[in-house]
Design a protein around this motif. Structure first.
Motif, PDB file in Angstrom:
ATOM      1  N   GLN A   1      32.744  32.264  41.651  1.00 33.07           N
ATOM      2  CA  GLN A   1      31.851  33.396  41.366  1.00 33.07           C
ATOM      3  C   GLN A   1      31.496  34.151  42.640  1.00 33.07           C
ATOM      4  O   GLN A   1      31.453  35.391  42.659  1.00 33.07           O
ATOM      5  N   LYS A   2      31.275  33.405  43.706  1.00 32.85           N
ATOM      6  CA  LYS A   2      30.965  34.057  44.973  1.00 32.85           C
ATOM      7  C   LYS A   2      32.140  34.902  45.450  1.00 32.85           C
ATOM      8  O   LYS A   2      31.966  36.020  45.952  1.00 32.85           O
ATOM      9  N   SER A   3      33.355  34.327  45.291  1.00 26.84           N
ATOM     10  CA  SER A   3      34.556  35.053  45.717  1.00 26.84           C
ATOM     11  C   SER A   3      34.730  36.330  44.915  1.00 26.84           C
ATOM     12  O   SER A   3      35.053  37.394  45.461  1.00 26.84           O
ATOM     13  N   ASP A   4      34.470  36.236  43.581  1.00 26.56           N
ATOM     14  CA  ASP A   4      34.578  37.419  42.719  1.00 26.56           C
ATOM     15  C   ASP A   4      33.563  38.490  43.126  1.00 26.56           C
ATOM     16  O   ASP A   4      33.880  39.696  43.163  1.00 26.56           O
ATOM     17  N   LEU A   5      32.332  38.070  43.431  1.00 20.12           N
ATOM     18  CA  LEU A   5      31.307  39.029  43.838  1.00 20.12           C
ATOM     19  C   LEU A   5      31.653  39.696  45.166  1.00 20.12           C
ATOM     20  O   LEU A   5      31.453  40.898  45.342  1.00 20.12           O
ATOM     21  N   GLN A   6      32.162  38.901  46.078  1.00 21.02           N
ATOM     22  CA  GLN A   6      32.542  39.487  47.375  1.00 21.02           C
ATOM     23  C   GLN A   6      33.635  40.546  47.201  1.00 21.02           C
ATOM     24  O   GLN A   6      33.610  41.581  47.853  1.00 21.02           O
ATOM     25  N   ARG A   7      34.573  40.251  46.281  1.00 21.12           N
ATOM     26  CA  ARG A   7      35.649  41.185  46.043  1.00 21.12           C
ATOM     27  C   ARG A   7      35.151  42.482  45.399  1.00 21.12           C
ATOM     28  O   ARG A   7      35.548  43.591  45.753  1.00 21.12           O
TER      29      ARG A   7
ATOM     30  N   LEU B   1      31.939  43.676  45.331  1.00 26.48           N
ATOM     31  CA  LEU B   1      30.878  44.379  46.062  1.00 26.48           C
ATOM     32  C   LEU B   1      31.269  44.795  47.471  1.00 26.48           C
ATOM     33  O   LEU B   1      30.542  45.561  48.120  1.00 26.48           O
ATOM     34  N   SER B   2      32.379  44.335  47.953  1.00 32.89           N
ATOM     35  CA  SER B   2      32.776  44.674  49.337  1.00 32.89           C
ATOM     36  C   SER B   2      33.265  46.119  49.425  1.00 32.89           C
ATOM     37  O   SER B   2      33.770  46.665  48.439  1.00 32.89           O
TER      38      SER B   2
END
Length: 314
Positions: free
Chosen positions: A305-311, A313-314
């Protein structure tokens, strides 16, 4: 018109019941014979005149005849029962029966000695009063709790009160009374509703005014801020980022859908015009509805989930 009863009581022709009572109290305190031992003859005449004026103007039937046709028509059968002229009395079935001045006085101040004389004076009614009118007891204030719905829509409430008044013999007795309160839409906390002279009656003292002071009950959803209504809405982080339709129930029972399409950030507020409280002094106008948001953040996120959010929102 003959005798001018309005001038005798020093009131206008549109005087209401309270005006007449206040005028009678003020004048009778000055002209009662027992208050004027050195000028008793004039005082007795004035006292009877004041009482007759109050008797006529406080009685709707007598007052109507007097206003239309004057004192002569009111007293026709007493003044000229054998007159050969036309009868000026517009209501032949009406008979003018003047009330005794001391009886009227006793109704106001309590009791008589059985022979028509007021016992009030023997009980110290004018003690330490001099030539001044009787003092009035301080107003009695009571909280009047109202729901936000009542203050939004308006409402009619009835309050049961108990108070002490003198009976026909001057002895205190407790009576109960129902007072009607008409709550106006938009009234605020602190608004006062006054019922004149509804306190206890005591010799020598004008009864206190009874005052109800509006107090707002807490509401489960809304909080009042002046003329505005404020609601706190808790939403998830996902809804804060992607949007949501809020469904609120208004204080008058309507369903109010509120689409939220902007990204909600800390301190963000949605303002809906004219969905707040009615403004009592501006008919048809209302304040605003303000929606404040509290964003609920997730307590934990997986690595994916963190990886998806970083992708995203970056």
């Amino acid at each position: 018109m003959g005798v001018d009863y309005y001038n005798i009581l020093k009131v206008g022709r549109n005087a209401n019941e309270d005006d007449l009572k206040k005028a009678y109290r003020r004048l009778v305190m000055r002209w009662h014979p027992d208050k004027n031992p050195s000028n008793k003859k004039e005082a007795e005449a004035k006292f009877k005149q004041i009482s007759e004026a109050y008797d006529v103007l406080s009685d709707p039937q007598k007052r109507q005849i007097y206003d239309l046709y004057g004192e002569e028509a009111l007293k026709f059968d007493q003044v000229s029962p054998s007159s050969s002229g036309p009868n000026p009395n517009p209501n032949p079935s009406f008979r003018f029966n003047p009330r005794d001045a001391e009886d009227i006085f006793a109704e106001f101040f309590g009791g008589s000695d059985g022979g028509g004389r007021s016992r009030v004076f023997g009980e110290g009614y004018f003690r330490n009063v001099g030539n001044q009118p009787p003092r009035k007891a301080p107003a009695i204030e009571n909280k009047f709790p109202c729901s936000l719905e009542d203050l939004y829509k308006g409402s009619k409430k009835k309050m049961k009160i108990s108070r002490t008044v003198p009976d026909a013999h001057g002895k205190p007795r407790t009576v109960e009374e129902i007072l009607a309160i008409d709550i106006k839409p938009g009234w605020k906390k602190g608004t006062k509703i006054t019922f004149p002279e509804k306190g206890n009656q005591e010799p020598g003292i004008i009864p206190a005014d009874l005052v109800f002071v509006v107090d707002e009950k807490p509401h489960a959803v809304y909080k009042r801020d002046g003329n505005d209504l404020v609601v706190n809405q808790r939403i998830s982080l996902l809804d804060a980022l992607t949007g949501k339709i809020l469904n609120l129930t208004t204080l008058d029972g309507r369903n109010l859908p509120v689409p939220v399409t902007d990204i909600i950030r800390p301190g963000y507020e949605v303002v809906i015009p004219s969905e707040g409280m009615p403004i009592s002094k501006e008919l048809g106008k209302k304040g605003n509805l303000r929606i404040k948001f509290d964003i609920k953040f997730p307590s934990r996120l997986t690595a994916e989930q963190k990886s998806d959010l970083q992708r995203v929102l970056s």
